[in-house]
Design a protein around this motif. Structure first.
Motif, PDB file in Angstrom:
ATOM      1  N   VAL A  39      43.464   8.109  13.010  1.00 34.90           N
ATOM      2  CA  VAL A  39      44.639   8.835  12.517  1.00 34.90           C
ATOM      3  C   VAL A  39      45.577   9.284  13.623  1.00 34.90           C
ATOM      4  N   VAL A  40      45.041   9.478  14.845  1.00 30.61           N
ATOM      5  CA  VAL A  40      45.898   9.863  15.967  1.00 30.61           C
ATOM      6  C   VAL A  40      46.757   8.673  16.388  1.00 30.61           C
ATOM      7  N   ALA A  41      46.129   7.518  16.571  1.00 27.52           N
ATOM      8  CA  ALA A  41      46.867   6.310  16.965  1.00 27.52           C
ATOM      9  C   ALA A  41      47.903   5.918  15.921  1.00 27.52           C
ATOM     10  N   LEU A  42      47.584   6.168  14.652  1.00 23.26           N
ATOM     11  CA  LEU A  42      48.545   5.860  13.586  1.00 23.26           C
ATOM     12  C   LEU A  42      49.718   6.830  13.555  1.00 23.26           C
ATOM     13  N   GLY A  43      49.585   7.968  14.228  1.00 23.71           N
ATOM     14  CA  GLY A  43      50.657   8.959  14.215  1.00 23.71           C
ATOM     15  C   GLY A  43      50.642   9.820  12.967  1.00 23.71           C
ATOM     16  N   LEU A  44      49.486   9.919  12.318  1.00 25.61           N
ATOM     17  CA  LEU A  44      49.383  10.711  11.092  1.00 25.61           C
ATOM     18  C   LEU A  44      49.213  12.203  11.372  1.00 25.61           C
ATOM     19  N   VAL A  45      48.836  12.555  12.605  1.00 26.96           N
ATOM     20  CA  VAL A  45      48.623  13.968  12.951  1.00 26.96           C
ATOM     21  C   VAL A  45      49.914  14.516  13.542  1.00 26.96           C
ATOM     22  N   MET A  59      48.719  17.069   8.963  1.00 26.56           N
ATOM     23  CA  MET A  59      48.720  15.617   9.034  1.00 26.56           C
ATOM     24  C   MET A  59      49.343  15.058   7.763  1.00 26.56           C
ATOM     25  N   THR A  60      49.647  13.788   7.798  1.00 23.78           N
ATOM     26  CA  THR A  60      50.252  13.144   6.651  1.00 23.78           C
ATOM     27  C   THR A  60      49.475  11.882   6.324  1.00 23.78           C
ATOM     28  N   MET A  61      49.921  11.190   5.332  1.00 20.07           N
ATOM     29  CA  MET A  61      49.359   9.901   4.946  1.00 20.07           C
ATOM     30  C   MET A  61      50.446   8.846   5.132  1.00 20.07           C
ATOM     31  N   THR A  62      50.050   7.585   5.121  1.00 18.72           N
ATOM     32  CA  THR A  62      51.044   6.522   5.293  1.00 18.72           C
ATOM     33  C   THR A  62      52.009   6.454   4.117  1.00 18.72           C
ATOM     34  N   THR A  63      51.529   6.793   2.922  1.00 21.42           N
ATOM     35  CA  THR A  63      52.387   6.841   1.737  1.00 21.42           C
ATOM     36  C   THR A  63      51.895   7.968   0.825  1.00 21.42           C
ATOM     37  N   PRO A  64      52.761   8.529  -0.010  1.00 22.66           N
ATOM     38  CA  PRO A  64      52.310   9.572  -0.934  1.00 22.66           C
ATOM     39  C   PRO A  64      51.205   9.093  -1.887  1.00 22.66           C
ATOM     40  N   GLY A  65      51.172   7.813  -2.220  1.00 26.69           N
ATOM     41  CA  GLY A  65      50.151   7.287  -3.118  1.00 26.69           C
ATOM     42  C   GLY A  65      48.936   6.742  -2.392  1.00 26.69           C
ATOM     43  N   CYS A  66      48.764   7.092  -1.144  1.00 24.55           N
ATOM     44  CA  CYS A  66      47.665   6.578  -0.324  1.00 24.55           C
ATOM     45  C   CYS A  66      46.321   6.867  -0.997  1.00 24.55           C
ATOM     46  N   PRO A  67      45.498   5.833  -1.182  1.00 24.74           N
ATOM     47  CA  PRO A  67      44.198   6.044  -1.825  1.00 24.74           C
ATOM     48  C   PRO A  67      43.274   6.969  -1.021  1.00 24.74           C
ATOM     49  N   ALA A  68      43.523   7.122   0.260  1.00 20.38           N
ATOM     50  CA  ALA A  68      42.682   7.978   1.111  1.00 20.38           C
ATOM     51  C   ALA A  68      43.207   9.397   1.205  1.00 20.38           C
ATOM     52  N   SER A  69      44.190   9.750   0.372  1.00 18.06           N
ATOM     53  CA  SER A  69      44.839  11.059   0.508  1.00 18.06           C
ATOM     54  C   SER A  69      43.896  12.229   0.273  1.00 18.06           C
ATOM     55  N   GLU A  70      42.817  12.024  -0.439  1.00 18.76           N
ATOM     56  CA  GLU A  70      41.851  13.099  -0.615  1.00 18.76           C
ATOM     57  C   GLU A  70      40.714  13.007   0.391  1.00 18.76           C
ATOM     58  N   SER A  71      40.264  11.802   0.688  1.00 19.20           N
ATOM     59  CA  SER A  71      39.103  11.651   1.573  1.00 19.20           C
ATOM     60  C   SER A  71      39.452  11.824   3.049  1.00 19.20           C
ATOM     61  N   LEU A  72      40.610  11.361   3.475  1.00 23.83           N
ATOM     62  CA  LEU A  72      40.964  11.417   4.896  1.00 23.83           C
ATOM     63  C   LEU A  72      41.053  12.850   5.426  1.00 23.83           C
ATOM     64  N   PRO A  73      41.713  13.782   4.732  1.00 20.91           N
ATOM     65  CA  PRO A  73      41.722  15.167   5.222  1.00 20.91           C
ATOM     66  C   PRO A  73      40.311  15.772   5.273  1.00 20.91           C
ATOM     67  N   VAL A  94      47.790  18.628   4.399  1.00 17.31           N
ATOM     68  CA  VAL A  94      48.561  17.390   4.249  1.00 17.31           C
ATOM     69  C   VAL A  94      50.014  17.782   4.012  1.00 17.31           C
ATOM     70  N   VAL A  95      50.888  17.244   4.854  1.00 16.24           N
ATOM     71  CA  VAL A  95      52.322  17.514   4.743  1.00 16.24           C
ATOM     72  C   VAL A  95      53.050  16.186   4.539  1.00 16.24           C
ATOM     73  N   TRP A  96      54.204  16.257   3.954  1.00 17.71           N
ATOM     74  CA  TRP A  96      54.964  15.026   3.661  1.00 17.71           C
ATOM     75  C   TRP A  96      56.289  14.954   4.405  1.00 17.71           C
ATOM     76  N   GLU A  97      56.602  15.978   5.178  1.00 21.74           N
ATOM     77  CA  GLU A  97      57.829  15.975   5.968  1.00 21.74           C
ATOM     78  C   GLU A  97      57.486  16.100   7.440  1.00 21.74           C
ATOM     79  N   PRO A  98      57.974  15.287   8.276  1.00 23.22           N
ATOM     80  CA  PRO A  98      58.788  14.127   7.952  1.00 23.22           C
ATOM     81  C   PRO A  98      57.911  13.019   7.368  1.00 23.22           C
TER      82      PRO A  98
END
Length: 118
Positions: A39-45, A59-73, A94-98
């Motif tokens: 997640v660090v290399a992806l820039g999600l943090v 941190m964020t997810m790659t998309t709002p509908g990301c299937p990992a949105s519950e498990s990743l955090p 989990v934040v969505w901005e930016p």
């Protein structure tokens, strides 16, 4: 002089800088299950900070509908708790901005995915 964190039980925890370093290292071991990239290399943090005896991660997810949105955090929280100790409260938000976009990845990750490096 190094800041120290009281744990509320009369003990003093590891200096904040050590907790922050341990948190970043732990997050570097949390992998997006679809991309198999941390997640660090992806820039999600977006942010890691200590407030009193609490570690707060935004941190964020790659998309709002990301299937990992519950498990990743939850994976992130578990990894951080193991790294810094259970006496430190960990809050992963989990934040969505930016909104995340591929330019937020580190250069090596972007190259490995065949993307043009900025």
């Amino acid at each position: 002089m190094t800041s120290r964190i009281p744990d509320g039980n009369g003990r003093v925890l590891e200096p904040q800088s050590g907790i922050l370093s341990a948190t970043w290292r732990a997050l570097g071991g949390v992998y997006d299950p679809e991309l198999c990239i941390d997640v660090v290399a992806l820039g999600l943090v977006y942010d890691v900070r200590c407030v009193n005896s609490e570690v707060i991660v935004e941190m964020t997810m790659t998309t709002p509908g990301c299937p990992a949105s519950e498990s990743l955090p939850e994976m992130a929280k578990l990894a951080i708790s193991e790294a810094v100790g259970e006496e430190v409260v960990v809050d992963v938000r989990v934040v969505w901005e930016p909104p995340w976009n591929p330019t937020m990845m580190d250069d090596a990750t972007a190259r490995s995915l065949g993307l043009r490096v900025r």
